[in-house]
Motif scaffolding. Structure first.
Motif, PDB file in Angstrom:
ATOM      1  N   SER A  84      40.889   3.649 -28.966  1.00  0.00           N
ATOM      2  CA  SER A  84      39.660   3.889 -29.720  1.00  0.00           C
ATOM      3  C   SER A  84      38.585   4.626 -28.937  1.00  0.00           C
ATOM      4  CB  SER A  84      39.091   2.550 -30.205  1.00  0.00           C
ATOM      5  OG  SER A  84      38.811   1.705 -29.095  1.00  0.00           O
ATOM      6  N   THR A  85      38.949   5.232 -27.799  1.00  0.00           N
ATOM      7  CA  THR A  85      37.950   5.950 -27.006  1.00  0.00           C
ATOM      8  C   THR A  85      38.577   7.133 -26.287  1.00  0.00           C
ATOM      9  OG1 THR A  85      36.300   5.729 -25.241  1.00  0.00           O
ATOM     10  CG2 THR A  85      38.330   4.439 -25.015  1.00  0.00           C
ATOM     11  N   PHE A  86      37.745   8.120 -25.978  1.00  0.00           N
ATOM     12  CA  PHE A  86      38.173   9.223 -25.112  1.00  0.00           C
ATOM     13  C   PHE A  86      38.039   8.844 -23.642  1.00  0.00           C
ATOM     14  CE2 PHE A  86      36.847  11.849 -28.874  1.00  0.00           C
ATOM     15  CZ  PHE A  86      38.071  12.464 -29.102  1.00  0.00           C
ATOM     16  N   PHE A  87      37.286   7.779 -23.377  1.00  0.00           N
ATOM     17  CA  PHE A  87      36.941   7.439 -21.995  1.00  0.00           C
ATOM     18  C   PHE A  87      37.672   6.169 -21.568  1.00  0.00           C
ATOM     19  CE2 PHE A  87      33.409   9.682 -23.995  1.00  0.00           C
ATOM     20  CZ  PHE A  87      33.255  10.753 -23.127  1.00  0.00           C
ATOM     21  N   GLU A  88      38.771   6.353 -20.849  1.00  0.00           N
ATOM     22  CA  GLU A  88      39.597   5.218 -20.438  1.00  0.00           C
ATOM     23  C   GLU A  88      39.497   4.933 -18.946  1.00  0.00           C
ATOM     24  OE1 GLU A  88      43.223   4.489 -23.017  1.00  0.00           O
ATOM     25  OE2 GLU A  88      43.326   6.661 -22.694  1.00  0.00           O
ATOM     26  N   GLY A  89      38.403   5.395 -18.346  1.00  0.00           N
ATOM     27  CA  GLY A  89      38.168   5.071 -16.949  1.00  0.00           C
ATOM     28  C   GLY A  89      38.662   6.099 -15.958  1.00  0.00           C
ATOM     29  N   GLU A  90      39.289   7.193 -16.448  1.00  0.00           N
ATOM     30  CA  GLU A  90      39.755   8.211 -15.514  1.00  0.00           C
ATOM     31  C   GLU A  90      38.561   8.797 -14.762  1.00  0.00           C
ATOM     32  OE1 GLU A  90      40.561   8.149 -18.702  1.00  0.00           O
ATOM     33  OE2 GLU A  90      42.747   8.335 -18.936  1.00  0.00           O
ATOM     34  N   GLY A  91      38.714   8.940 -13.459  1.00  0.00           N
ATOM     35  CA  GLY A  91      37.622   9.475 -12.647  1.00  0.00           C
ATOM     36  C   GLY A  91      36.446   8.531 -12.549  1.00  0.00           C
ATOM     37  N   GLY A  92      36.669   7.282 -12.921  1.00  0.00           N
ATOM     38  CA  GLY A  92      35.615   6.284 -12.824  1.00  0.00           C
ATOM     39  C   GLY A  92      34.599   6.324 -13.938  1.00  0.00           C
ATOM     40  N   LYS A  93      34.863   7.127 -15.006  1.00  0.00           N
ATOM     41  CA  LYS A  93      33.888   7.240 -16.085  1.00  0.00           C
ATOM     42  C   LYS A  93      34.225   6.291 -17.232  1.00  0.00           C
ATOM     43  CE  LYS A  93      31.185  10.497 -18.791  1.00  0.00           C
ATOM     44  NZ  LYS A  93      30.812  11.904 -18.979  1.00  0.00           N
ATOM     45  N   VAL A  94      33.308   5.400 -17.517  1.00  0.00           N
ATOM     46  CA  VAL A  94      33.416   4.488 -18.650  1.00  0.00           C
ATOM     47  C   VAL A  94      32.178   4.683 -19.525  1.00  0.00           C
ATOM     48  CG1 VAL A  94      33.535   2.074 -19.385  1.00  0.00           C
ATOM     49  CG2 VAL A  94      34.754   2.805 -17.323  1.00  0.00           C
ATOM     50  N   VAL A  95      32.385   4.772 -20.827  1.00  0.00           N
ATOM     51  CA  VAL A  95      31.275   4.982 -21.761  1.00  0.00           C
ATOM     52  C   VAL A  95      31.195   3.801 -22.719  1.00  0.00           C
ATOM     53  CG1 VAL A  95      30.472   6.365 -23.719  1.00  0.00           C
ATOM     54  CG2 VAL A  95      31.282   7.501 -21.636  1.00  0.00           C
ATOM     55  N   HIS A  96      30.026   3.208 -22.821  1.00  0.00           N
ATOM     56  CA  HIS A  96      29.782   2.126 -23.767  1.00  0.00           C
ATOM     57  C   HIS A  96      28.961   2.710 -24.918  1.00  0.00           C
ATOM     58  CE1 HIS A  96      31.395  -0.817 -20.989  1.00  0.00           C
ATOM     59  NE2 HIS A  96      30.646  -0.276 -20.036  1.00  0.00           N
ATOM     60  N   LEU A  97      29.632   2.971 -26.020  1.00  0.00           N
ATOM     61  CA  LEU A  97      29.030   3.689 -27.139  1.00  0.00           C
ATOM     62  C   LEU A  97      28.183   2.765 -28.013  1.00  0.00           C
ATOM     63  CD1 LEU A  97      29.050   6.405 -28.829  1.00  0.00           C
ATOM     64  CD2 LEU A  97      30.942   5.371 -30.117  1.00  0.00           C
ATOM     65  N   ASP A  98      26.977   3.202 -28.314  1.00  0.00           N
ATOM     66  CA  ASP A  98      26.135   2.486 -29.271  1.00  0.00           C
ATOM     67  C   ASP A  98      26.548   2.884 -30.694  1.00  0.00           C
ATOM     68  OD1 ASP A  98      24.055   1.137 -30.612  1.00  0.00           O
ATOM     69  OD2 ASP A  98      22.772   2.912 -30.501  1.00  0.00           O
TER      70      ASP A  98
END
Length: 265
Positions: free
Chosen positions: A112-126
């Protein structure tokens, strides 16, 4: 390139509402996406049939990430999506449209997200406002001008599919505040939000949900209702495209993940 896209659900498979239609394709990190591009009143519009042109892709196997990534890559800023839904709300009857404003997610196996932690990037979408308020107002105005019955607001319950829901599940969803039930709107809506695009869904009620309907549910019933009202849903969306510039745009969809550096293709 188009800045408007239509994602067609069950019963909305072909871009006959457009002219000068041609095929296009985009390779994404999640696979290749084939779609069509045409024009409507001078505006370029991309069209993707969510289930494939022959309804061959079940809800849980739709490549949602590839679809959203592809239309973002070609420059789309606004998405009108269609969904076929069952009703849990007695005020929302077969043939009615619902301009949903909230969802309940009961999917199980979808990324359910484009951001799965690759490169240390995590996004918490509002997702306080998951559906673009600007597009919803445009669709409301479109329905009023066409004399089409459309409910302004409603909660979409998204289930995993491809089976229909049990009466017990429907009873639970209704108690939780659900108005309509379908199988495809999540994660499509949240991915569009992550990709910083305006997104709104036009849900057409095709049947009463299990336990409310007096007859067993069938896919044929869903398709038949969509075909019967297909002209209305197409007219509603095309009128909305005409009216896009007449309603003040006050949404923040283009900056939904600015806190995390924005969405980069």
């Amino acid at each position: 390139m188009p800045d408007i896209a239509i994602i067609g659900g069950t019963g909305v498979y072909d871009p006959s509402i457009l002219t000068d239609v041609h095929d296009d394709k985009v390779m994404t990190p999640f696979g290749e996406v084939i779609f069509k591009v045409g024009t409507y009143n001078g505006k370029a519009v991309a069209f993707i049939p969510r289930h494939g042109s022959h309804h061959s892709i079940p809800p849980h196997k739709i490549n949602y990430r590839a679809n959203i990534w592809a239309i973002k890559k070609i420059g789309v800023k606004k998405i009108f999506a269609t969904t076929a839904v069952g009703s849990l709300n007695p005020d929302m009857k077969p043939g009615d449209f619902v301009l949903i404003d909230q969802f309940l997610d009961f999917t199980k196996s979808r990324i359910s997200t484009f951001f799965e932690g690759e490169g240390g990037k995590v996004v918490h979408l509002d997702v306080s406002e998951p559906y673009c308020p600007h597009l919803r107002q445009v669709l409301k105005k479109s329905a009023e001008k066409l004399g089409i019955r459309a409910h302004m607001g409603g909660t979409y319950v998204c289930t995993e599919g491809p089976r229909f829901e049990t009466p017990a599940e429907i009873k639970m969803y209704a108690k939780l505040g659900g108005d309509v039930v379908g199988m495809t709107n999540v994660p499509e809506v949240t991915l569009a939000h992550e990709a910083e695009m305006c997104y709104s869904t036009v849900s057409m009620v095709t049947n009463q949900a299990a336990g409310i309907s007096k007859t067993p549910l069938t896919h044929a019933e869903v398709v038949a209702t969509m075909e019967k009202n297909g002209a209305n849903i197409k007219n509603l969306i095309m009128k909305a495209i005409d009216l896009l510039d007449s309603v003040e745009e006050t949404c923040g969809c283009a900056n939904t993940i600015a806190e995390f550096g924005g969405f980069k293709i």
